[in-house]
Design a protein around this motif. Structure first.
Motif, PDB file in Angstrom:
ATOM      1  N   LEU A  64     -48.883  -6.819 -19.064  1.00 13.61           N
ATOM      2  CA  LEU A  64     -48.737  -8.237 -18.754  1.00 13.61           C
ATOM      3  C   LEU A  64     -48.365  -9.055 -19.987  1.00 13.61           C
ATOM      4  CD1 LEU A  64     -51.706  -8.814 -16.261  1.00 13.61           C
ATOM      5  CD2 LEU A  64     -49.256  -8.664 -15.740  1.00 13.61           C
ATOM      6  N   GLY A  65     -48.773  -8.595 -21.163  1.00 11.86           N
ATOM      7  CA  GLY A  65     -48.477  -9.325 -22.389  1.00 11.86           C
ATOM      8  C   GLY A  65     -47.165  -8.943 -23.040  1.00 11.86           C
ATOM      9  N   CYS A  66     -46.404  -8.040 -22.422  1.00 11.13           N
ATOM     10  CA  CYS A  66     -45.132  -7.590 -23.005  1.00 11.13           C
ATOM     11  C   CYS A  66     -44.037  -8.605 -22.675  1.00 11.13           C
ATOM     12  CB  CYS A  66     -44.769  -6.204 -22.479  1.00 11.13           C
ATOM     13  SG  CYS A  66     -43.244  -5.548 -23.186  1.00 11.13           S
ATOM     14  N   THR A  67     -43.850  -9.556 -23.552  1.00 14.19           N
ATOM     15  CA  THR A  67     -42.886 -10.628 -23.282  1.00 14.19           C
ATOM     16  C   THR A  67     -41.432 -10.172 -23.397  1.00 14.19           C
ATOM     17  OG1 THR A  67     -43.059 -11.315 -25.596  1.00 14.19           O
ATOM     18  CG2 THR A  67     -44.515 -12.416 -24.001  1.00 14.19           C
ATOM     19  N   LEU A  76     -46.244  -2.291 -13.089  1.00 21.89           N
ATOM     20  CA  LEU A  76     -47.661  -2.185 -12.736  1.00 21.89           C
ATOM     21  C   LEU A  76     -47.837  -1.623 -11.330  1.00 21.89           C
ATOM     22  CD1 LEU A  76     -49.167  -5.459 -14.246  1.00 21.89           C
ATOM     23  CD2 LEU A  76     -49.573  -3.108 -15.002  1.00 21.89           C
ATOM     24  N   LEU A 129     -53.371  -2.799 -18.498  1.00 17.65           N
ATOM     25  CA  LEU A 129     -53.018  -4.000 -17.742  1.00 17.65           C
ATOM     26  C   LEU A 129     -52.678  -5.144 -18.696  1.00 17.65           C
ATOM     27  CD1 LEU A 129     -52.846  -5.418 -14.972  1.00 17.65           C
ATOM     28  CD2 LEU A 129     -55.284  -5.944 -15.208  1.00 17.65           C
ATOM     29  N   ARG A 130     -53.514  -5.357 -19.694  1.00 19.87           N
ATOM     30  CA  ARG A 130     -53.275  -6.440 -20.649  1.00 19.87           C
ATOM     31  C   ARG A 130     -52.002  -6.188 -21.459  1.00 19.87           C
ATOM     32  NH1 ARG A 130     -58.290  -6.685 -24.310  1.00 19.87           N
ATOM     33  NH2 ARG A 130     -57.038  -8.308 -25.322  1.00 19.87           N
ATOM     34  N   ARG A 161     -42.408  -6.587 -15.325  1.00 26.18           N
ATOM     35  CA  ARG A 161     -43.785  -6.195 -15.626  1.00 26.18           C
ATOM     36  C   ARG A 161     -44.557  -5.886 -14.348  1.00 26.18           C
ATOM     37  NH1 ARG A 161     -45.440 -11.206 -19.222  1.00 26.18           N
ATOM     38  NH2 ARG A 161     -43.348 -11.973 -18.731  1.00 26.18           N
ATOM     39  N   LEU A 162     -44.391  -6.709 -13.314  1.00 27.92           N
ATOM     40  CA  LEU A 162     -45.102  -6.493 -12.057  1.00 27.92           C
ATOM     41  C   LEU A 162     -44.616  -5.226 -11.366  1.00 27.92           C
ATOM     42  CD1 LEU A 162     -45.312 -10.152 -10.691  1.00 27.92           C
ATOM     43  CD2 LEU A 162     -47.137  -8.775 -11.746  1.00 27.92           C
ATOM     44  N   ARG A 212     -41.162 -11.200 -16.122  1.00 25.29           N
ATOM     45  CA  ARG A 212     -42.380 -11.144 -15.298  1.00 25.29           C
ATOM     46  C   ARG A 212     -42.184 -10.202 -14.116  1.00 25.29           C
ATOM     47  NH1 ARG A 212     -44.562 -13.937 -10.900  1.00 25.29           N
ATOM     48  NH2 ARG A 212     -46.846 -14.173 -10.978  1.00 25.29           N
TER      49      ARG A 212
END
Length: 427
Positions: A110-113, A124, A106-107, A120-121, A117
């Motif tokens: 979410l941290g993959c810039t 997930l 999860l981290r 990423r969602l 956004r």
């Protein structure tokens, strides 16, 4: 003591031989190649030491790591452990931090810039659905079909390179079910399971050489020759006239099919029906040069063949030595190794800074590196006939052709052989 013959000195055969000896058998190992290790070995008489292909292990390879320790190896020293990190020459993508697997995943996402956004969602949500379904899907699906709804950036940066690295089969052809099982075991089976383990020594030094010494110190015999014939000998099996209580056929699927053709025609046909995918490894030399990291992902295309580059100097091997890996390499092998090597060299020159002009040291092709891991693939069972078991990464099971699959298969074959009572071949 039960006499057990192991045919094949690759990682499956070595695992089988070690386990059989540990369980009390007298073991004879047959290997037709001049060196042990099968498709994961160092080349003889080559300086600097070159392997027949670049291999990556992961933290989830628990049986392989245990076998290394068992024969006196030290995987903590011989392998560079680093968190899963897909770093490209121009940017970072997914990098998993340490910690419990689900939280780390999860981290990391979410941290993959590098991804938006929204992307990423979406990833997930999709991976959560895979988890809820027990990482199972329609066995007829390909990886490309399974992931068609994912954002293009996620597919390009993560799914496609992981698929070709793990299954050695392009996403358009690869089994989605096998891919999901790899994701489950690598990303969610425990802390550190997704860690990359990069060899700091030649492949032969990791397992084949210490295993050979371990076996011979315990009375096992290693015979360097090709087996010609298997046949029944009363209630035993004979290899070219030499009788044994149990046989473990741990050679390639092609060789196993040849040896079992008369004894088990249906099993032989299944073992001989595989299509294969090659891997090409290009070794480069450039004095004074270094890559941004020990392992860097690359983007393949019709003119750029390699998916990964390795800095062997950063791995404790020769400084200024590098390897480029082309998995699922059938189209490039068809074009020729000279063309493949030249294209990979141009790709490396484009993406990395070199202190001195890189030159090709060697281009190696393992034409039958793995079976093509396609949907609904029929894979033979380990039992050939009573008294004869097979071991190898191609046998029925949830995994693609990996070192861990080979080792697990060898251990299982030895345990089955040792459970059978003496003289029980026709039971």
């Amino acid at each position: 003591m039960k006499r057990v013959a192991v045919i094949g000195g690759g990682w499956a055969g070595l695992a089988a031989a070690v386990e059989a000896v540990s369980l009390g058998a007298t073991v004879t190992l047959f290997e037709m190649a001049p060196t042990l290790g099968g498709r994961a070995r160092s080349l003889e008489g080559i300086e600097p030491v070159l392997d027949n292909g670049q291999h990556i292990l992961i933290g989830a390879y628990t049986e392989t790591l245990a076998l290394m320790r068992r024969v006196g190896g030290d995987p903590d020293a011989d392998l560079l452990r680093m968190p899963l990190r897909l770093r490209y020459p121009d940017r970072e993508t997914l990098r998993l931090p340490p910690g419990p697997p689900t939280l780390a995943f999860l981290r990391g996402v979410l941290g993959c810039t590098a991804w938006s956004r929204r992307d990423r969602l979406r990833f997930l949500v999709t991976s959560s659905l895979w988890t809820m379904r027990g990482f199972r899907c329609d066995p007829a699906l390909t990886v490309a079909e399974l992931c068609a709804g994912l954002p293009r950036a996620v597919r390009d940066d993560l799914i496609d390179p992981l698929c070709v690295a793990a299954l050695n089969t392009p996403a358009e052809q690869a089994s989605a079910q096998v891919f999901l099982r790899v994701l489950k075991d690598a990303l969610f089976s425990g802390p550190g399971s997704a860690d990359l383990l990069l060899p700091r020594r030649g492949l032969s030094a990791l397992l084949p050489t210490p295993t050979s010494a371990w076996l011979q110190s315990r009375g096992a015999e290693i015979r360097p020759r090709r087996v010609q014939r298997l046949e029944a000998a009363g209630r035993q099996w004979a290899i070219d006239g030499d009788a044994f209580d149990a046989l473990i056929v741990a050679c390639s699927s092609v060789e196993a099919s040849r040896l079992t053709r008369d004894l088990a025609p249906h099993w032989s046909a299944a073992a001989g029906a595989f299509e294969f995918q090659p891997i090409v490894t290009i070794y480069l030399e450039s004095a004074g040069s270094a890559l941004p990291a020990p392992m860097v992902a690359l983007r393949e295309s019709s003119t750029a063949p390699a998916q990964f580059a390795f800095d062997l100097g950063q791995l404790g091997q020769q400084a200024g030595l590098f390897s480029l890996v082309v998995s699922g390499a059938a189209p490039w092998v068809a074009r020729g190794l000279d063309i493949t090597g030249a294209a990979a060299l141009a790709q490396a020159q484009q993406h990395f800074h070199w202190a001195t002009p890189p030159r090709i040291v060697r281009v190696l092709s393992e034409k039958r590196a793995t079976f093509a891991c396609t949907p609904n693939l029929r894979r033979p069972d380990p039992l050939v006939v009573p008294g004869i078991w097979a071991a190898g990464d191609y046998l029925a099971g949830p995994y693609p052709a990996t070192l861990e699959g080979a080792v697990r298969s060898g251990l299982a074959a030895a345990r089955s052989a040792m459970r059978q009572p003496l003289g029980g071949m026709s039971d």
